[in-house]
Write an enzyme that holds these catalytic residues in place. Structure first.
Site, short mmCIF file in Angstrom:
data_model
loop_
_atom_site.label_atom_id
_atom_site.label_comp_id
_atom_site.label_asym_id
_atom_site.label_seq_id
_atom_site.Cartn_x
_atom_site.Cartn_y
_atom_site.Cartn_z
N THR A 29 6.51 16.26 62.31
CA THR A 29 7.30 17.47 63.39
C THR A 29 7.79 17.70 61.56
OG1 THR A 29 8.96 17.35 64.35
CG2 THR A 29 8.93 15.73 62.92
N ASN A 30 8.81 18.50 62.00
CA ASN A 30 9.66 18.89 60.24
C ASN A 30 11.50 18.26 60.15
OD1 ASN A 30 11.65 21.23 62.16
ND2 ASN A 30 9.70 21.76 61.73
N ASP A 31 12.55 18.92 59.45
CA ASP A 31 13.39 17.81 59.46
C ASP A 31 14.15 18.99 59.77
OD1 ASP A 31 13.52 16.65 57.55
OD2 ASP A 31 13.07 17.69 55.53
N SER A 32 14.08 20.02 61.16
CA SER A 32 15.23 20.49 61.45
C SER A 32 15.97 20.11 62.14
CB SER A 32 15.15 21.65 62.94
OG SER A 32 15.49 22.23 63.78
#
Ligand code: C5P
Length: 228
Positions: A29-32
């Protein structure tokens, strides 16, 4: 209640990051944080719009008073978004969609064996681009005003304008995520907004809510008159 400039309008917002599964317990996933998308949802709701929030992985709780649809992967987000886009007046794609997903989703937890393990990834569909292509294929018909985001760490303007053209959106909100007070997780943002009509505006550091207000104002001014 104040003025309701989006009363009777339907607004779809995507927020958060997508989550791409590797095996039953692991994912990419990512840091959003989802904060930018949530700010759009709140402002659109307060302005009287009927708001649909398509929400991936986020830190916070989505605002109340909006229809929230939870998704996990980019493919799921695409399915939900594309089925609803034709009914919308404004579409804001604030989600950080993973560019790649694991080629195979393992049915069982991957076992520890060799010293190195290679994970093969495959490109995810680009939802914003799919909306742009769909819009182009229905000339003359009523289509939503589409707002994209460009999170960059370098060559902000060039990359943003490139995305605007390639993905055929009406407005693109560009931010330098490497800058202090901007990007992921923070409550403020520093953005530039570019329009397909040549519009350009550089905004100072402001709350994500104020960014959402300005961008929705710009989107509203690009709406076709009601009843069309
Ligand atoms: O190309 P990039 O991911 O930087 O573009 C960012 C914009 O495109 C954002 O509005 C994001 O929500 C959207 N996007 C998308 N589907 C993807 C990748 C990005 O809708 N697969």
């Amino acid at each position: 209640a104040g003025p309701r400039p989006l009363a009777g309008r339907r607004v779809l917002i995507t927020a958060g990051g997508t989550l791409e599964r590797i095996d039953p317990v692991r994912y990419i996933t990512n840091d959003s944080s989802g904060k930018m998308g949530f700010a759009f949802a709140e402002v659109a709701r307060d302005w009287g719009a009927d708001v649909t929030l398509v929400c991936g992985k986020t830190d916070g709780t989505p605002p109340s008073g909006v229809q929230t649809i939870r998704v996990e992967s980019a493919e799921q987000m695409k399915e939900v978004v594309m089925s609803r886009v034709p009914q919308m007046d404004i579409v804001v794609k604030a989600a950080a969609v993973a560019d790649y997903r694991p080629l195979h989703r393992e049915e069982h937890k991957i076992k520890k064996k060799a010293e190195t393990l290679t994970l093969s990834l495959v490109r995810n569909p680009d939802i914003l681009q799919a909306i742009g292509e769909w819009k182009q294929a229905l000339p003359g018909k009523r289509a939503p005003v589409v707002v994209g985001f460009a999170a960059e760490t370098m060559e902000l303007e060039r990359n943003a304008l490139d995305k605007l053209n390639r993905k055929k959106c009406d407005l693109i909100v560009a931010n330098n995520v490497a800058q202090e007070g901007a990007g992921f997780g923070t409550d403020t943002n520093i953005v530039s907004v570019y329009g397909a009509d040549g519009f350009a505006e550089h905004l100072p550091q402001m709350s994500k809510k104020a960014v959402a207000q300005r961008v929705l104002e710009l989107a509203k001014s690009r709406l076709a008159p009601e009843g069309l």
